[in-house]
Design a protein around this motif. Structure first.
Motif: not given
Length: 238
Positions: A137-142, A150-151, A168-169
């Motif tokens: 679920g790493a996402d810079p716009i989460s 994390k993103g 690694m996710q």
């Protein structure tokens, strides 16, 4: 001369597994643990260096290694590092929780700033491959703060020109933590059947040892890509 491994985040769940597996792996002649304090662990392959992560860009690896090598036994290693004649891989599992950190700002400093700054320093030492424990679920716009951080880390690591970057996710991590996390313990109970039957592999909880093994395996594979996301589904097969 075999390969050299750096580990950052050795006191955590995956870090401990990485340490155990790397010390047993004959492909790595030395394992350098990088942390804020030393571990209560001794091994003929293990070298521990410590320092203030807020000052990591001023760290002098030569001096730090010499401080740990009063007998001059690892001088040949430093020679190869300085001449960049040894293959170096790095494994980063550095991270915390907002509760442990005390605030979102402190959490960001540890999970983002320390990770990215450490990666830059490692690249400057000659590390060619970096394996980083991010999160599903790493996402810079989460809109979820944890996933957003994390993103952002993933995006910032991509800028550093490593030969290979493995992201690694994993999903919920299983293993023996040193501290108790009520939410995680409850989630483990609810999702335990998913582990038994490997249901919904994308979100199925995964053991720390599986993530560590996947990291080491991917670090040693021939790669045709510079950046790769290794999913929870794939790591479950380790």
């Amino acid at each position: 001369m075999n390969q050299l491994a750096f580990i950052i985040g050795t006191s955590g769940l995956i870090g401990k597994q990485l340490m155990h597996q790397l010390l047993q792996d004959k492909r790595y002649e030395y394992v350098i643990s990088v942390g804020r304090r030393k571990l209560a662990l001794k091994h003929e392959k293990l070298i521990q260096i410590t320092g203030d992560f807020t000052q990591i860009q001023s760290w002098n690896l030569d001096r730090m290694l010499r401080e740990e090598d009063l007998g001059g036994q690892i001088f040949p290693l430093w020679e190869k590092i300085s001449q960049k004649s040894v293959t170096m891989h790095a494994f980063c599992s550095l991270g915390t929780t907002i509760k442990q950190a005390g605030s979102k700002e402190k959490f960001y400093q540890i999970d983002h700033d320390f990770v990215v700054q450490s990666a830059v320093w490692l690249y400057q030492q000659g590390v060619s491959r970096l394996m980083y424990v991010s999160a599903i679920g790493a996402d810079p716009i989460s809109k979820v703060f944890y996933n957003k951080v994390k993103g952002e880390v993933e995006e910032d690591l991509k800028v550093i020109p490593f030969e290979y970057l493995g992201l690694m996710q994993p999903s919920l991590l299983l293993g023996d933590r040193s501290e108790f996390r009520l939410g995680e313990e409850f989630a483990k109970i609810i999702t335990k059947p998913m582990v038994w039957f490997k249901m919904y592999k994308k979100y199925c909880p995964i053991y720390d040892r599986q993530v560590a093994k996947a990291m080491i395996d991917h670090a040693n594979q021939a790669k045709s890509v510079k950046v790769q996301v290794i999913s929870n589904s794939e790591m479950l097969d380790y």
